[in-house]
Design an enzyme around this catalytic site. Sequence first.
Site, PDB file in Angstrom:
ATOM      1  N   LYS A 162     -13.631   5.587   6.057  1.00 47.94           N
ATOM      2  CA  LYS A 162     -14.059   6.509   4.995  1.00 47.94           C
ATOM      3  C   LYS A 162     -15.578   6.494   4.853  1.00 47.94           C
ATOM      4  O   LYS A 162     -16.202   7.502   4.541  1.00 47.94           O
ATOM      5  CB  LYS A 162     -13.388   6.124   3.678  1.00 47.94           C
ATOM      6  CG  LYS A 162     -13.689   7.075   2.517  1.00 47.94           C
ATOM      7  CD  LYS A 162     -12.685   6.911   1.401  1.00 47.94           C
ATOM      8  CE  LYS A 162     -12.775   5.567   0.733  1.00 47.94           C
ATOM      9  NZ  LYS A 162     -13.990   5.443  -0.129  1.00 47.94           N
ATOM     10  N   HIS A 191       0.849  -1.190   0.000  1.00 46.40           N
ATOM     11  CA  HIS A 191       0.000   0.000   0.000  1.00 46.40           C
ATOM     12  C   HIS A 191       0.889   1.245   0.000  1.00 46.40           C
ATOM     13  O   HIS A 191       1.771   1.391   0.842  1.00 46.40           O
ATOM     14  CB  HIS A 191      -0.921  -0.001   1.210  1.00 46.40           C
ATOM     15  CG  HIS A 191      -2.036  -0.997   1.087  1.00 46.40           C
ATOM     16  ND1 HIS A 191      -1.800  -2.345   0.923  1.00 46.40           N
ATOM     17  CD2 HIS A 191      -3.373  -0.853   1.097  1.00 46.40           C
ATOM     18  CE1 HIS A 191      -2.966  -2.975   0.840  1.00 46.40           C
ATOM     19  NE2 HIS A 191      -3.934  -2.095   0.942  1.00 46.40           N
TER      20      HIS A 191
END
Length: 889
Positions: free
Chosen positions: A556, A130
């Site tokens: 999120k 990532h």
Amino acid sequence: MNAVPPVAQDPDIRFLGRLLGDVIRAYGGEALYRRIEYIRSTSVDRARGVGGDVDPGLDALSLEEMLAFTRGFMLFSMLANLAEDRQGVTAEPGADLAAAVEKLRGQGADDAGIAAVLDNGLIVPVLTAHPTEVRRKSMIDHRNRIAELMQLRDQGAEETPEGDLVEQAIYRQIALLWQTRPLRRERLYVADEVETALSYLRDIFLPVMPALYARWERVLGKRPKSFLRAGSWIGGDRDGNPNVTAESLELATRRNAETVLGHYLSLLHAIGGELSISTELMATTPEVEALAAAGHDESPARSDEPYRRAMTGIYARVAATYEWVAGHAPPRPARVAAEPYADASALRADLRVLARALAQGGGGALSSGGALGRLIRAVETFGFHLATLDLRQNADVHERVVAELLKVADVEADYLALDEPARVAVLRAELATMRPLASAYADYGDETRSELAIVHAAAKAHRQYGCQAITAYIISKAATVSDLLEVMILLKEAGLYRPGGEPSCDVMVVPLFETIEDLERGPGVMRDYFALPEIAALTTTRGYQEVMVGYSDSNKDGGYLTSVWSLHQASRALKPVFDQAGAAMQLFHGRGGAVGRGGGSAFAAIRAQPAGTVHGRIRITEQGEVIAAKYGTRDAALINLEAMTAATLLASLEQSEIAEADRARFADAMSQLSAAAFKNYRALVYETEGFRTFFRQFTPIAEIATLKIGSRPASRTKSDRIEDLRAIPWVFSWAQSRVMLPGWYGVGAALDSFADKGLLRDMAQGWPFFQATLANLEMVLAKSDMGLASRYLVLVEDRAAGDAIFERIRHGWTQTCEGLLGVTGQSRLLERTPQLDASVRLRLPYIEPLNLLQIELIRRWRGGEQDDRVREGIQLSINAIATGLRNSG
């Protein structure tokens, strides 16, 4: 609030800062040094409450000087991080196995029970690619060399083993850092990410894990099984990354095997030199003599040295295995020809023959520890695969691929049109037969061919490196039982799933529940999955099942408080489902570095897991800048791997100090807080008109996308919706603009609206989950700065709309700070964690000018000033701010 005490600077930081200043003066000139020093001292004065604005100092810089200034401040932050890590800032009280065992013994746990949890456990840090590590590996390598030299300085050494003066050697490394390009010029490829991960696995994990096991053997009074292992996603994580293919998977598994076998060869060579035991002085066993004879070492000098002759044969067989894997001979070829080992257990068996023989004399001193003991432990832990590689893909891809396979095979013309029960029925019928769906003579789309190639590459890896090479196939966006069965269909195509009365599956299918909605329905999905007879049979044989829970997308989706509570609740709700199925539950936590992606203390996070949900088994992702911070040096790795292990043991056996009535009260309060925070967060992020545009203009999200820090795109699709944006750039960009919104927004409104403030204080004092939640919240609030963040408003085109949105954010931040201080009883943030407080406040004067410079450069770039130095300055500022904030991605 009370006055903030001054920061006492660590002597290591002063020493390294002085050398950095000397380097800037020597290589950048006196004028540059004086400009940078003026900005530095002015910013430090401002942080102390004296002095004026730092803008005049920045305005005086030319573009070239801006670049040099940014590098200088970035390097100071890097060196400060190094100094803190050396002082054990990342080590936490009680975060070692000896302390954990002592605490559990004090609570009445017996040694047999403690050993059983570990022997039946599995603890795995999983390295991922990532993209939140902004530094080049070359920068990290120089930093690590400085850490080694500082250790020599601690020991009072004046010279390095090579004969250089220690202080001059440190100066030289800082000078190399100053002259090393911080930014990558070319985009990263999967092969680059594989090699970066290998550097950590080879240089850190391979030597550190056997050393930890040796320490733990002394603590436990017995030799534990290899419960701590290494994992990786790099080369197998295809979710949203079209660059990961079957070729990537084959590259990753081959390079892993080549690396670990090369390590074994180095150890075997050293052991061959060490075991100079003569039969004239010490008797051996028939098994050793047989190994010696099989070694075909005809040297007269070793005729009375059976261990060395045996080692010649073992080395030759490992060298043959290496050549079979790598396609070429190892750097130090074997002296005799031999057959490759079939698997790692065969190598271990030969090594154990030597160890058992050595244990027969002298109280076993020669068999315990030493290079042979470390090698046996390494073979048990790393096998021929080094790190277990996970496969991961999105559920939407699987359903399209299976739909095409079913259609081409004339089994089901329109699988996608079926409802869930009908899909499950079709898939179960296919899983009951040995007949494959795919045909070598049929024509399939690119996506289907690619996914079939992946499972066939996984089967090949099993044949070459053992079943531990790939053990899990993770399904992103898993929402139904059919999502899991579709992957089993693909595994069956490669022979990894085999039907029958007692079905078997060599790769475990693992659902990833990410969004708030997915987490809520996850227990129901698993209940229905376990209810299928073939799955019940598989689970009984394996004994456990893994479920992955995602921190990033749930944050999120619903904000910080709702995310952590939904994860906690999902874990608790899964436990009775697993108990009813008779399966041990293994949770895989998808955490990032930033608090908005599950970051913070792993030790505290693991201990705060719901009772009964750990029991010795846990996997955790390690991403981006966190990998270098936690595993950049052997000392750091020792601290962090031990902390993970100690926390897992405590979470498995530690007695809860919370009464059941309090637990129910606390849970009800958290549900109310979560609902209020969720409503407030969604109202801002998803229901405010113009917020998406505000976010993309206010933060450097567009500029972050230009960094060459990963092989996959920032969004899963071409959409600019926040829902489609990856969680990493979402969190990273808010950190750059110093708002840190994903780590706190909505919490203040929830705390303010909750009537029983006394209950909240009770939760903060007596509930580990709430304590960890507040600690992470407090850290992210301390690293944010609304005054500095407001300067980014000049980048927003509709200033009136921008001001209105930012005012809501600023109000939320103030409300959250006040609410947290009220609950914890502090007068200022981080008052009760002085070490972390000093760490954060030391950096802020160095980050503030970088933010101001970043704003100016972004304003120029978006205004049409296309000078490459402006773009480079923006990228450097992103790099420098991330380095200063540490856990920003």
